[in-house]
Design a protein around this motif. Structure first.
Motif, PDB file in Angstrom:
ATOM      1  N   LEU A 140      32.480  45.486  36.139  1.00 46.63           N
ATOM      2  CA  LEU A 140      31.030  45.638  36.098  1.00 46.63           C
ATOM      3  C   LEU A 140      30.624  47.067  36.435  1.00 46.63           C
ATOM      4  O   LEU A 140      29.755  47.651  35.773  1.00 46.63           O
ATOM      5  CB  LEU A 140      30.372  44.657  37.080  1.00 46.63           C
ATOM      6  CG  LEU A 140      28.857  44.783  37.246  1.00 46.63           C
ATOM      7  CD1 LEU A 140      28.143  44.515  35.927  1.00 46.63           C
ATOM      8  CD2 LEU A 140      28.363  43.817  38.325  1.00 46.63           C
ATOM      9  N   ALA A 141      31.238  47.631  37.454  1.00 49.56           N
ATOM     10  CA  ALA A 141      30.931  49.016  37.821  1.00 49.56           C
ATOM     11  C   ALA A 141      31.277  49.973  36.689  1.00 49.56           C
ATOM     12  O   ALA A 141      30.539  50.923  36.407  1.00 49.56           O
ATOM     13  CB  ALA A 141      31.688  49.390  39.091  1.00 49.56           C
ATOM     14  N   GLY A 142      32.407  49.726  36.019  1.00 50.29           N
ATOM     15  CA  GLY A 142      32.776  50.566  34.890  1.00 50.29           C
ATOM     16  C   GLY A 142      31.795  50.462  33.739  1.00 50.29           C
ATOM     17  O   GLY A 142      31.458  51.469  33.099  1.00 50.29           O
ATOM     18  N   SER A 191      35.356  58.521  42.774  1.00 51.60           N
ATOM     19  CA  SER A 191      34.320  58.502  43.814  1.00 51.60           C
ATOM     20  C   SER A 191      33.704  57.116  43.952  1.00 51.60           C
ATOM     21  O   SER A 191      33.464  56.631  45.067  1.00 51.60           O
ATOM     22  CB  SER A 191      33.229  59.530  43.490  1.00 51.60           C
ATOM     23  OG  SER A 191      33.760  60.831  43.407  1.00 51.60           O
ATOM     24  N   LEU A 192      33.474  56.455  42.816  1.00 50.65           N
ATOM     25  CA  LEU A 192      32.909  55.111  42.868  1.00 50.65           C
ATOM     26  C   LEU A 192      33.877  54.134  43.513  1.00 50.65           C
ATOM     27  O   LEU A 192      33.472  53.274  44.308  1.00 50.65           O
ATOM     28  CB  LEU A 192      32.560  54.652  41.448  1.00 50.65           C
ATOM     29  CG  LEU A 192      32.004  53.231  41.314  1.00 50.65           C
ATOM     30  CD1 LEU A 192      30.687  53.104  42.075  1.00 50.65           C
ATOM     31  CD2 LEU A 192      31.803  52.878  39.843  1.00 50.65           C
ATOM     32  N   MET A 196      33.123  51.937  46.846  1.00 50.32           N
ATOM     33  CA  MET A 196      33.187  50.474  46.837  1.00 50.32           C
ATOM     34  C   MET A 196      34.163  49.965  47.883  1.00 50.32           C
ATOM     35  O   MET A 196      33.908  48.947  48.541  1.00 50.32           O
ATOM     36  CB  MET A 196      33.577  49.975  45.440  1.00 50.32           C
ATOM     37  CG  MET A 196      32.530  50.237  44.371  1.00 50.32           C
ATOM     38  SD  MET A 196      33.013  49.673  42.725  1.00 50.32           S
ATOM     39  CE  MET A 196      32.997  47.895  42.959  1.00 50.32           C
ATOM     40  N   GLU A 197      35.288  50.642  48.042  1.00 45.21           N
ATOM     41  CA  GLU A 197      36.233  50.255  49.081  1.00 45.21           C
ATOM     42  C   GLU A 197      35.613  50.409  50.465  1.00 45.21           C
ATOM     43  O   GLU A 197      35.808  49.565  51.355  1.00 45.21           O
ATOM     44  CB  GLU A 197      37.507  51.105  48.974  1.00 45.21           C
ATOM     45  CG  GLU A 197      38.384  50.783  47.781  1.00 45.21           C
ATOM     46  CD  GLU A 197      39.132  49.473  47.943  1.00 45.21           C
ATOM     47  OE1 GLU A 197      39.154  48.920  49.061  1.00 45.21           O
ATOM     48  OE2 GLU A 197      39.702  48.986  46.945  1.00 45.21           O
ATOM     49  N   GLY A 202      36.697  45.436  48.284  1.00 47.99           N
ATOM     50  CA  GLY A 202      38.066  45.008  48.085  1.00 47.99           C
ATOM     51  C   GLY A 202      38.651  44.269  49.266  1.00 47.99           C
ATOM     52  O   GLY A 202      39.869  44.127  49.360  1.00 47.99           O
ATOM     53  N   ALA A 203      37.796  43.778  50.163  1.00 51.21           N
ATOM     54  CA  ALA A 203      38.289  43.080  51.352  1.00 51.21           C
ATOM     55  C   ALA A 203      38.955  41.763  50.969  1.00 51.21           C
ATOM     56  O   ALA A 203      38.450  41.027  50.109  1.00 51.21           O
ATOM     57  CB  ALA A 203      37.135  42.821  52.314  1.00 51.21           C
TER      58      ALA A 203
END
Length: 249
Positions: A140-142, A191-192, A196-197, A202-203
């Motif tokens: 989705l981010a991509g 950077s994104l 997000m991490e 990504g937990a």
């Protein structure tokens, strides 16, 4: 149709496509296309939007048919032959079937996704299709970054002109600008990913969702409609003796 879960639309398009790729004949494709046009009439999509969105399909289908007619399987009477191309009775029949099948697969896939929002699709894939949240959110981010490519391209073009880089050599200028956009995309993606991490995307825990992805009778109806059209098309091919599994003999 805009209120239907995007996963149901995706499932209907996939079910129909899977049925139609099992055989290549004009009967199954014609039956599927006719039933699809009837179903699409109930969507009430504006004519201008319909033709603009489906224009690539209408252009690609005849071009595919021409290629198959020239270089497809040779059977029956040969009407035209030159170089490596050979137009025969069998290749023409195969070309017609291919054009109809491209339309039957492409039109519903395009129309069903006219009103799909990327965020709603991601919610549905994660909550209903049970895909990994990390993969879905990354995709989705991509997709969100794709809309920035044109802005980046224009910015790079103006910057290179200001430095006098793009005054001459159009091919060289285009190659350098494409490479610069590629580097910029990698940097922005890195950077994104870091951001997000840092925010816990990504937990390794069970994720909660801000929006629930609804699923009800409408979604099941859309899925059944896609599968039913595909099965009826296959049944028509079998009953008329036109079944041609993967264009085999």
């Amino acid at each position: 149709m805009s209120t239907v879960n995007p996963v149901a639309k995706l499932g209907a398009a996939l079910a129909l496509a899977l049925c139609l790729v099992l055989t290549i004949d004009w009967v199954s494709a014609s039956v599927a296309l006719a039933l699809e046009l009837v179903a699409l009439a109930f969507i009430r999509l504006p004519a201008r939007v319909f033709w603009l969105r489906t224009l690539p399909v209408w252009v690609a289908a005849p071009l595919t048919g021409v290629t198959i007619a020239l270089y497809g399987r040779t059977e029956g009477q040969v009407y035209l032959e030159f170089a490596f191309a050979r137009v025969s009775e069998g290749s023409i029949a195969l070309a017609i079937a291919t054009v109809l099948r491209v339309l039957a697969i492409g039109l519903p896939a395009v129309v069903l996704f006219v009103t799909v929002d990327a965020t709603e699709l991601a919610d549905g894939l994660a909550q209903r299709a049970r895909l990994p949240a990390r993969f879905v959110l990354g995709a989705l981010a991509g997709m969100r970054l794709v809309s920035l490519f044109m802005d980046d391209w224009r910015s790079l073009e103006r910057a290179r002109r200001a430095r006098g880089v793009s005054d001459a050599g159009r091919i060289r200028r285009l190659t350098g600008q494409v490479f610069a956009l590629f580097v910029l995309s990698i940097r922005r993606g890195s950077s994104l990913a870091t951001a997000m991490e840092a925010r816990g995307f990504g937990a390794p825990v069970e994720r909660t969702w801000a929006r629930e992805s609804p699923w009800g009778s409408r979604e099941w109806l859309v899925l059944c409609a896609g599968l039913t059209i595909g099965l009826l098309a296959l049944a028509a091919a079998v009953l008329t003796g036109r079944w041609n599994f993967f264009a085999g003999p």
